[in-house]
Design an enzyme around this catalytic site. Sequence first.
Site, short mmCIF file in Angstrom:
data_model
loop_
_atom_site.label_atom_id
_atom_site.label_comp_id
_atom_site.label_asym_id
_atom_site.label_seq_id
_atom_site.Cartn_x
_atom_site.Cartn_y
_atom_site.Cartn_z
N HIS A 55 0.86 -1.20 0.00
CA HIS A 55 0.00 0.00 0.00
C HIS A 55 0.89 1.24 0.00
O HIS A 55 2.07 1.18 0.40
CB HIS A 55 -0.89 0.01 1.23
CG HIS A 55 -1.98 -1.02 1.20
ND1 HIS A 55 -3.12 -0.92 1.95
CD2 HIS A 55 -2.11 -2.17 0.49
CE1 HIS A 55 -3.90 -1.95 1.73
NE2 HIS A 55 -3.30 -2.74 0.84
N GLU A 57 1.08 3.94 1.85
CA GLU A 57 1.66 4.36 3.12
C GLU A 57 2.84 3.46 3.51
O GLU A 57 3.88 3.94 3.95
CB GLU A 57 0.61 4.34 4.24
CG GLU A 57 -0.50 5.34 4.05
CD GLU A 57 -1.68 4.80 3.24
OE1 GLU A 57 -2.74 5.45 3.25
OE2 GLU A 57 -1.55 3.75 2.58
N CYS A 85 -5.79 2.42 5.67
CA CYS A 85 -6.51 1.20 6.04
C CYS A 85 -5.94 0.69 7.37
O CYS A 85 -4.90 1.18 7.84
CB CYS A 85 -6.36 0.15 4.95
SG CYS A 85 -4.72 -0.61 4.90
N CYS A 88 -2.20 -0.24 7.17
CA CYS A 88 -1.32 0.93 7.07
C CYS A 88 -1.29 1.72 8.37
O CYS A 88 -0.24 2.21 8.79
CB CYS A 88 -1.76 1.82 5.91
SG CYS A 88 -1.50 1.02 4.31
#
Length: 158
Positions: A55, A57, A85, A88
């Site tokens: 992801h 991040e 999310c 993250c």
Amino acid sequence: MKKTKNNFIEISIKVAEGNVLKNLGGPFGAVVVKNGKVIAAAGNSVTKKNDPTAHAEIEAIRKAAKKLKTFDLSSCEIYSSCKPCPMCLSAIYWANIKKIYYAANSKAAARAGFRDDFIYKEFAKPAEKRKIKEAQQNAPSKNNPFKLWKKSQQKVKY
């Protein structure tokens, strides 16, 4: 000219847009900032890398940690094109990042087909009511790694 929080959010959004336009991954971007300067920027690369943890991040945290040569990013902030999310968010906590700024929310991500909001709701449920079941296995040596860790003279706490 000094960059502001809005400048950094806009950078994260531009990274997310570029990610979509260049077909690099999902519509997410993140920027790690230290002392008003961008240390790392990254887009989501889940599909490009076939890595469900890639992801934006987490990719930005990985780049920032490598650049700063430390796993402790407590002197940094993170700017994300969307509310992080749960995975993250956990990575942000593990990195000790002091502040999160985000643009879109998890409901917007859900409308685009992402499961962030679903996962937040799952984690709020008791374990026995979640979609993915969990079961602890009783192994006699289960605490040995922790005993070794506590005794280790080489450990680096994090």
